[in-house]
Design an enzyme around this catalytic site. Sequence first.
Site, PDB file in Angstrom:
ATOM      1  N   THR A   5      -8.118   6.799  -5.788  1.00  0.00           N
ATOM      2  CA  THR A   5      -7.011   6.137  -6.485  1.00  0.00           C
ATOM      3  C   THR A   5      -6.046   5.431  -5.538  1.00  0.00           C
ATOM      4  O   THR A   5      -5.329   4.526  -5.972  1.00  0.00           O
ATOM      5  CB  THR A   5      -6.221   7.138  -7.354  1.00  0.00           C
ATOM      6  N   HIS A  12      -8.294  14.856   1.899  1.00  0.00           N
ATOM      7  CA  HIS A  12      -7.645  15.974   1.224  1.00  0.00           C
ATOM      8  C   HIS A  12      -8.029  17.256   1.967  1.00  0.00           C
ATOM      9  O   HIS A  12      -9.218  17.507   2.202  1.00  0.00           O
ATOM     10  CB  HIS A  12      -8.149  16.100  -0.212  1.00  0.00           C
ATOM     11  N   CYS A  41       0.860  -1.192   0.000  1.00  0.00           N
ATOM     12  CA  CYS A  41       0.000   0.000   0.000  1.00  0.00           C
ATOM     13  C   CYS A  41       0.895   1.240   0.000  1.00  0.00           C
ATOM     14  O   CYS A  41       1.775   1.386   0.851  1.00  0.00           O
ATOM     15  CB  CYS A  41      -0.928  -0.011   1.208  1.00  0.00           C
ATOM     16  N   ASP A  53       0.293  16.825  -0.827  1.00  0.00           N
ATOM     17  CA  ASP A  53      -0.045  16.003  -1.992  1.00  0.00           C
ATOM     18  C   ASP A  53       0.992  16.244  -3.090  1.00  0.00           C
ATOM     19  O   ASP A  53       1.406  17.373  -3.343  1.00  0.00           O
ATOM     20  CB  ASP A  53      -1.457  16.366  -2.497  1.00  0.00           C
ATOM     21  N   ASN A  89     -12.383  10.707  -0.967  1.00  0.00           N
ATOM     22  CA  ASN A  89     -12.954   9.967  -2.081  1.00  0.00           C
ATOM     23  C   ASN A  89     -13.087   8.494  -1.710  1.00  0.00           C
ATOM     24  O   ASN A  89     -12.221   7.948  -1.021  1.00  0.00           O
ATOM     25  CB  ASN A  89     -12.069  10.126  -3.319  1.00  0.00           C
ATOM     26  N   HIS A 109      -7.777   8.588   3.308  1.00  0.00           N
ATOM     27  CA  HIS A 109      -7.072   9.876   3.354  1.00  0.00           C
ATOM     28  C   HIS A 109      -8.061  10.997   3.148  1.00  0.00           C
ATOM     29  O   HIS A 109      -9.031  10.861   2.403  1.00  0.00           O
ATOM     30  CB  HIS A 109      -5.948   9.938   2.316  1.00  0.00           C
ATOM     31  N   HIS A 129      -3.779   1.035   8.491  1.00  0.00           N
ATOM     32  CA  HIS A 129      -4.386   0.834   7.169  1.00  0.00           C
ATOM     33  C   HIS A 129      -5.887   0.622   7.293  1.00  0.00           C
ATOM     34  O   HIS A 129      -6.346  -0.357   7.873  1.00  0.00           O
ATOM     35  CB  HIS A 129      -3.769  -0.359   6.440  1.00  0.00           C
TER      36      HIS A 129
HETATM   37  P1  AMP Z   1      -7.449   9.945  -4.256  1.00  0.00           P
HETATM   38  O1  AMP Z   1      -7.469  10.118  -5.748  1.00  0.00           O
HETATM   39  O2  AMP Z   1      -8.556  10.617  -3.531  1.00  0.00           O
HETATM   40  O3  AMP Z   1      -7.288   8.488  -3.877  1.00  0.00           O
HETATM   41  O4  AMP Z   1      -6.162  10.720  -3.766  1.00  0.00           O
HETATM   42  C1  AMP Z   1      -4.868  10.210  -3.858  1.00  0.00           C
HETATM   43  C2  AMP Z   1      -3.954  11.403  -3.823  1.00  0.00           C
HETATM   44  O5  AMP Z   1      -2.660  10.932  -3.495  1.00  0.00           O
HETATM   45  C3  AMP Z   1      -3.833  12.158  -5.146  1.00  0.00           C
HETATM   46  O6  AMP Z   1      -4.235  13.518  -4.966  1.00  0.00           O
HETATM   47  C4  AMP Z   1      -2.355  12.031  -5.500  1.00  0.00           C
HETATM   48  O7  AMP Z   1      -1.834  13.200  -6.093  1.00  0.00           O
HETATM   49  C5  AMP Z   1      -1.735  11.750  -4.152  1.00  0.00           C
HETATM   50  N1  AMP Z   1      -0.479  11.022  -4.171  1.00  0.00           N
HETATM   51  C6  AMP Z   1      -0.189   9.903  -4.865  1.00  0.00           C
HETATM   52  N2  AMP Z   1       1.056   9.481  -4.587  1.00  0.00           N
HETATM   53  C7  AMP Z   1       1.567  10.365  -3.678  1.00  0.00           C
HETATM   54  C8  AMP Z   1       2.815  10.474  -3.001  1.00  0.00           C
HETATM   55  N3  AMP Z   1       3.806   9.597  -3.180  1.00  0.00           N
HETATM   56  N4  AMP Z   1       2.988  11.512  -2.153  1.00  0.00           N
HETATM   57  C9  AMP Z   1       2.002  12.416  -1.964  1.00  0.00           C
HETATM   58  N5  AMP Z   1       0.798  12.347  -2.562  1.00  0.00           N
HETATM   59  C10 AMP Z   1       0.578  11.349  -3.408  1.00  0.00           C
HETATM   60 ZN    ZN Z   2      -2.295   1.397   3.659  1.00  0.00          ZN
END
Ligand code: AMP
Ligand code: ZN
Length: 113
Positions: free
Chosen positions: A95, A102, A4, A30, A87, A100, A46
């Site tokens: 994604t 935002h 993860c 982010d 989300n 998490h 997790h």
């Molecule tokens: P979500 O699309 O709501 O699952 O948000 C995932 C977020 O994680 C996105 O806004 C990505 O830009 C961010 N993200 C992905 N990889 C990393 C990383 N290594 N460090 C910081 N943010 C990340």
């Molecule tokens: Zn995790």
Amino acid sequence: MGNCLFCRIVKGELPSDKVFENEEILAFHDINPVAPVHVLVIPKKHIASAMEIGEEDRTLVGGIHLAIREVARLTGVAGDGFRIVTNIGRHGQQTVPHLHYHVIGGRQLEWRF
Ligand code: AMP
Ligand code: ZN
């Protein structure tokens, strides 16, 4: 959760630009910000999404909200306001399958989907 992405950040296996941390929670910038302030606040434990929060996580979820307040103060958005988004799943366009929140602000936001 060995592979993860956010668990790996929690473990320090991948780098992050930290804003706030305590025993249970981590907040970091982010990597692809959508606004001048875009911080992710995550539980170190997790949990796949907000739909997987359990009774045992009540205190943790409260702690996340307190951490979000702290992040808002630390990043300077507390006064003008900001948005909290989490989300969930496919339609929510989640994604990263690790809970998490935002924290988005630093400019005037719009409200449309
Ligand atoms: P979500 O699309 O709501 O699952 O948000 C995932 C977020 O994680 C996105 O806004 C990505 O830009 C961010 N993200 C992905 N990889 C990393 C990383 N290594 N460090 C910081 N943010 C990340
Ligand atoms: Zn995790």
